[in-house]
Design a protein around this motif. Structure first.
Motif, PDB file in Angstrom:
ATOM      1  N   PHE A 240       0.878  -1.590   0.315  1.00 42.67           N
ATOM      2  CA  PHE A 240       0.446   0.150  -0.184  1.00 42.67           C
ATOM      3  C   PHE A 240       0.738   1.045   0.114  1.00 42.67           C
ATOM      4  O   PHE A 240       2.530   1.369   0.308  1.00 42.67           O
ATOM      5  CB  PHE A 240      -1.293  -0.131   0.867  1.00 42.67           C
ATOM      6  CG  PHE A 240      -0.262  -0.256   2.400  1.00 42.67           C
ATOM      7  CD1 PHE A 240       0.388   0.419   3.543  1.00 42.67           C
ATOM      8  CD2 PHE A 240      -0.318  -1.527   2.694  1.00 42.67           C
ATOM      9  CE1 PHE A 240       0.944   0.042   4.257  1.00 42.67           C
ATOM     10  CE2 PHE A 240       0.504  -1.427   3.705  1.00 42.67           C
ATOM     11  CZ  PHE A 240       1.395  -0.916   4.578  1.00 42.67           C
ATOM     12  N   ASN A 241       0.061   2.313  -0.174  1.00 43.41           N
ATOM     13  CA  ASN A 241       1.218   3.581  -0.555  1.00 43.41           C
ATOM     14  C   ASN A 241       0.426   4.238   0.138  1.00 43.41           C
ATOM     15  O   ASN A 241      -0.637   4.185   1.538  1.00 43.41           O
ATOM     16  CB  ASN A 241       1.239   3.768  -1.841  1.00 43.41           C
ATOM     17  CG  ASN A 241      -0.114   4.238  -2.348  1.00 43.41           C
ATOM     18  OD1 ASN A 241      -1.074   4.416  -1.749  1.00 43.41           O
ATOM     19  ND2 ASN A 241       0.052   4.743  -3.741  1.00 43.41           N
ATOM     20  N   TYR A 242       1.332   6.074   0.336  1.00 44.45           N
ATOM     21  CA  TYR A 242       0.323   6.358   1.585  1.00 44.45           C
ATOM     22  C   TYR A 242      -1.163   7.526   1.046  1.00 44.45           C
ATOM     23  O   TYR A 242      -2.080   7.373   1.816  1.00 44.45           O
ATOM     24  CB  TYR A 242       0.844   8.174   1.573  1.00 44.45           C
ATOM     25  CG  TYR A 242       0.999   8.885   0.391  1.00 44.45           C
ATOM     26  CD1 TYR A 242       0.230  10.067   0.078  1.00 44.45           C
ATOM     27  CD2 TYR A 242       2.109   8.394  -0.896  1.00 44.45           C
ATOM     28  CE1 TYR A 242       0.004  10.873  -1.570  1.00 44.45           C
ATOM     29  CE2 TYR A 242       1.781   9.649  -1.579  1.00 44.45           C
ATOM     30  CZ  TYR A 242       1.305  10.409  -2.426  1.00 44.45           C
ATOM     31  OH  TYR A 242       0.578  10.704  -3.027  1.00 44.45           O
ATOM     32  N   GLN A 243      -1.546   7.282  -0.452  1.00 39.87           N
ATOM     33  CA  GLN A 243      -3.414   7.107  -0.664  1.00 39.87           C
ATOM     34  C   GLN A 243      -4.133   6.682   0.543  1.00 39.87           C
ATOM     35  O   GLN A 243      -5.415   7.427   0.698  1.00 39.87           O
ATOM     36  CB  GLN A 243      -3.052   7.299  -2.138  1.00 39.87           C
ATOM     37  CG  GLN A 243      -2.631   8.516  -2.991  1.00 39.87           C
ATOM     38  CD  GLN A 243      -2.709   8.422  -4.523  1.00 39.87           C
ATOM     39  OE1 GLN A 243      -2.584   7.011  -4.265  1.00 39.87           O
ATOM     40  NE2 GLN A 243      -2.306   9.380  -5.028  1.00 39.87           N
TER      41      GLN A 243
ATOM     42  N   ILE B 257      -9.088  -0.911   3.206  1.00 38.55           N
ATOM     43  CA  ILE B 257      -9.281  -1.275   1.796  1.00 38.55           C
ATOM     44  C   ILE B 257      -8.386  -1.852   0.888  1.00 38.55           C
ATOM     45  O   ILE B 257      -7.392  -2.411   1.449  1.00 38.55           O
ATOM     46  CB  ILE B 257      -8.582   0.888   1.197  1.00 38.55           C
ATOM     47  CG1 ILE B 257      -9.615   1.574   1.602  1.00 38.55           C
ATOM     48  CG2 ILE B 257      -8.541   0.550  -0.623  1.00 38.55           C
ATOM     49  CD1 ILE B 257      -9.159   3.478   1.007  1.00 38.55           C
ATOM     50  N   SER B 258      -9.215  -2.620  -0.286  1.00 35.56           N
ATOM     51  CA  SER B 258      -8.036  -3.762  -0.704  1.00 35.56           C
ATOM     52  C   SER B 258      -8.210  -3.611  -2.457  1.00 35.56           C
ATOM     53  O   SER B 258      -8.850  -3.038  -2.128  1.00 35.56           O
ATOM     54  CB  SER B 258      -9.006  -5.327  -0.054  1.00 35.56           C
ATOM     55  OG  SER B 258     -10.008  -5.170  -0.939  1.00 35.56           O
ATOM     56  N   LYS B 259      -7.406  -4.694  -3.280  1.00 38.82           N
ATOM     57  CA  LYS B 259      -7.348  -4.038  -4.407  1.00 38.82           C
ATOM     58  C   LYS B 259      -7.957  -5.439  -4.565  1.00 38.82           C
ATOM     59  O   LYS B 259      -8.455  -6.272  -4.347  1.00 38.82           O
ATOM     60  CB  LYS B 259      -6.278  -5.480  -4.487  1.00 38.82           C
ATOM     61  CG  LYS B 259      -4.673  -5.226  -4.849  1.00 38.82           C
ATOM     62  CD  LYS B 259      -2.540  -4.977  -4.867  1.00 38.82           C
ATOM     63  CE  LYS B 259      -3.624  -6.557  -5.458  1.00 38.82           C
ATOM     64  NZ  LYS B 259      -1.923  -6.929  -5.912  1.00 38.82           N
ATOM     65  N   ALA B 260      -8.809  -5.104  -5.903  1.00 42.85           N
ATOM     66  CA  ALA B 260      -9.924  -5.542  -6.346  1.00 42.85           C
ATOM     67  C   ALA B 260      -9.568  -6.258  -7.307  1.00 42.85           C
ATOM     68  O   ALA B 260     -10.673  -7.332  -7.097  1.00 42.85           O
ATOM     69  CB  ALA B 260     -10.756  -4.206  -7.627  1.00 42.85           C
ATOM     70  N   VAL B 261      -8.074  -7.099  -7.557  1.00 39.90           N
ATOM     71  CA  VAL B 261      -8.102  -8.062  -8.162  1.00 39.90           C
ATOM     72  C   VAL B 261      -6.934  -8.800  -7.550  1.00 39.90           C
ATOM     73  O   VAL B 261      -6.001  -7.968  -6.593  1.00 39.90           O
ATOM     74  CB  VAL B 261      -6.792  -7.684  -9.143  1.00 39.90           C
ATOM     75  CG1 VAL B 261      -6.523  -8.766  -9.748  1.00 39.90           C
ATOM     76  CG2 VAL B 261      -7.691  -7.061 -10.640  1.00 39.90           C
TER      77      VAL B 261
ATOM     78  N   ASP C 147     -10.834  -0.134  -9.574  1.00 37.07           N
ATOM     79  CA  ASP C 147      -9.421  -0.299  -9.065  1.00 37.07           C
ATOM     80  C   ASP C 147      -8.956  -1.097  -7.390  1.00 37.07           C
ATOM     81  O   ASP C 147      -8.234  -1.713  -7.230  1.00 37.07           O
ATOM     82  CB  ASP C 147      -8.772   0.774  -9.330  1.00 37.07           C
ATOM     83  CG  ASP C 147      -8.812   1.171 -10.865  1.00 37.07           C
ATOM     84  OD1 ASP C 147      -8.168   0.443 -11.338  1.00 37.07           O
ATOM     85  OD2 ASP C 147      -8.909   2.214 -11.446  1.00 37.07           O
ATOM     86  N   PHE C 148      -9.729  -0.909  -6.685  1.00 35.92           N
ATOM     87  CA  PHE C 148     -10.073  -0.917  -5.139  1.00 35.92           C
ATOM     88  C   PHE C 148     -11.175  -1.013  -4.716  1.00 35.92           C
ATOM     89  O   PHE C 148     -12.168  -0.548  -5.222  1.00 35.92           O
ATOM     90  CB  PHE C 148      -9.169   0.525  -4.669  1.00 35.92           C
ATOM     91  CG  PHE C 148     -10.073   1.322  -4.504  1.00 35.92           C
ATOM     92  CD1 PHE C 148      -9.971   1.119  -2.969  1.00 35.92           C
ATOM     93  CD2 PHE C 148      -9.306   2.613  -5.361  1.00 35.92           C
ATOM     94  CE1 PHE C 148     -11.244   2.769  -3.446  1.00 35.92           C
ATOM     95  CE2 PHE C 148     -10.142   3.574  -5.151  1.00 35.92           C
ATOM     96  CZ  PHE C 148     -10.501   3.980  -3.579  1.00 35.92           C
TER      97      PHE C 148
ATOM     98  N   GLN D 189     -15.679   0.011  -5.417  1.00 38.68           N
ATOM     99  CA  GLN D 189     -16.944  -1.000  -5.405  1.00 38.68           C
ATOM    100  C   GLN D 189     -16.672  -0.568  -4.029  1.00 38.68           C
ATOM    101  O   GLN D 189     -15.979  -0.676  -3.093  1.00 38.68           O
ATOM    102  CB  GLN D 189     -17.002  -2.069  -5.702  1.00 38.68           C
ATOM    103  CG  GLN D 189     -16.550  -2.375  -5.016  1.00 38.68           C
ATOM    104  CD  GLN D 189     -15.423  -4.173  -5.892  1.00 38.68           C
ATOM    105  OE1 GLN D 189     -17.134  -4.693  -6.646  1.00 38.68           O
ATOM    106  NE2 GLN D 189     -15.194  -5.171  -5.745  1.00 38.68           N
ATOM    107  N   ILE D 190     -18.030  -1.097  -3.309  1.00 40.29           N
ATOM    108  CA  ILE D 190     -18.230  -0.723  -1.628  1.00 40.29           C
ATOM    109  C   ILE D 190     -19.058  -1.787  -1.017  1.00 40.29           C
ATOM    110  O   ILE D 190     -19.428  -2.342  -2.298  1.00 40.29           O
ATOM    111  CB  ILE D 190     -18.971   0.352  -1.333  1.00 40.29           C
ATOM    112  CG1 ILE D 190     -18.215   1.334  -1.426  1.00 40.29           C
ATOM    113  CG2 ILE D 190     -19.186   0.071   0.553  1.00 40.29           C
ATOM    114  CD1 ILE D 190     -19.359   2.724  -1.487  1.00 40.29           C
ATOM    115  N   ILE D 191     -18.073  -2.912  -0.464  1.00 42.73           N
ATOM    116  CA  ILE D 191     -18.964  -4.178  -0.041  1.00 42.73           C
ATOM    117  C   ILE D 191     -19.162  -4.272   1.737  1.00 42.73           C
ATOM    118  O   ILE D 191     -18.045  -3.774   2.385  1.00 42.73           O
ATOM    119  CB  ILE D 191     -17.193  -4.785  -0.335  1.00 42.73           C
ATOM    120  CG1 ILE D 191     -16.883  -5.189  -1.831  1.00 42.73           C
ATOM    121  CG2 ILE D 191     -18.122  -6.457   0.079  1.00 42.73           C
ATOM    122  CD1 ILE D 191     -16.352  -6.373  -2.395  1.00 42.73           C
ATOM    123  N   ILE D 192     -20.547  -4.688   1.807  1.00 39.32           N
ATOM    124  CA  ILE D 192     -20.113  -4.560   3.279  1.00 39.32           C
ATOM    125  C   ILE D 192     -19.783  -5.692   4.023  1.00 39.32           C
ATOM    126  O   ILE D 192     -20.312  -6.887   3.457  1.00 39.32           O
ATOM    127  CB  ILE D 192     -21.523  -4.547   3.490  1.00 39.32           C
ATOM    128  CG1 ILE D 192     -21.842  -2.743   3.033  1.00 39.32           C
ATOM    129  CG2 ILE D 192     -22.140  -4.560   4.843  1.00 39.32           C
ATOM    130  CD1 ILE D 192     -23.447  -2.688   3.036  1.00 39.32           C
TER     131      ILE D 192
END
Length: 109
Positions: free
Chosen positions: A3-6, A27-31, A74-75, A104-107
């Motif tokens: 991960f990075n600062y963003q 936050i996680s990677k989408a792929v 993308d994430f 995308q948002i996942i619950i």
């Protein structure tokens, strides 16, 4: 680096705004998986032996599906299943993310 600062800044801001006590938003990677290149018979080199048989040809093993290798996003923003104003959440994400990134948002339960 995973991960990075963003990513850290966005996670920090979202947790401060929507889940300040337990901080469960992440936050996680989408792929999830990287693609594996498979050689065709024409590309196989007899000297170096690129071919490795995992199973017989009548009963193939599928490594990944197309959906696991490619994503429209993308994430992914993972949020807990608590009452969160989705409009406000999307506004916060849109303000802090780069304009070219899709999410995308996942619950999560």
């Amino acid at each position: 680096m995973r991960f990075n600062y963003q990513v850290c800044s966005l996670e920090y801001r979202l947790n401060d705004a929507f889940d300040p006590l337990e901080r469960r938003i992440y936050i996680s990677k989408a792929v999830l998986y990287e693609g594996v290149y498979l050689y065709t018979k024409a590309e196989d080199d007899a000297q170096h032996g690129k071919t490795k048989w995992l199973h017989n040809e009548s009963d193939p093993i599928y490594l990944r599906t197309k959906d696991e290798l490619y994503s429209d996003y993308d994430f992914t923003v993972n949020i807990p299943s608590t009452p969160i104003n989705m409009y406000q959440l999307r506004a916060e994400i849109d303000f802090y993310k780069l304009p070219t990134k899709r999410y995308q948002i996942i619950i999560i339960p």
